[in-house]
Design a protein around this motif. Structure first.
Motif: not given
Length: 68
Positions: A50-53, A55, A58
């Motif tokens: 879902v996220w490009s990075q 966790a 980040y």
């Protein structure tokens, strides 16, 4: 003496009817725990992609910019 040890001592003095009530309550609590655990297990890993990075990356970046 710990709370568990005190509970065990109290349980040993219970009449059979009261002991049955305690057992039923413990089983209800165990069922609730298992239902919650099963529900959370179904969602584990569902956010992947879902996220490009990552966790952790980040979080590390946030911490790096937050420090004085």
């Amino acid at each position: 003496m710990s709370k568990v040890e005190l509970l065990i001592q109290e349980i040993r003095t219970l009449e059979p009817d009261d002991l049955q009530k305690v057992l039923q309550e413990l089983l209800k609590q165990a069922d609730r725990f298992n239902l919650a655990k099963d529900a959370l297990t179904k969602f584990a890993g569902s956010g992947k992609g879902v996220w490009s990075q990552d966790a952790q990356e980040y979080t590390d970046q946030l911490r790096a910019t937050d420090r004085l």
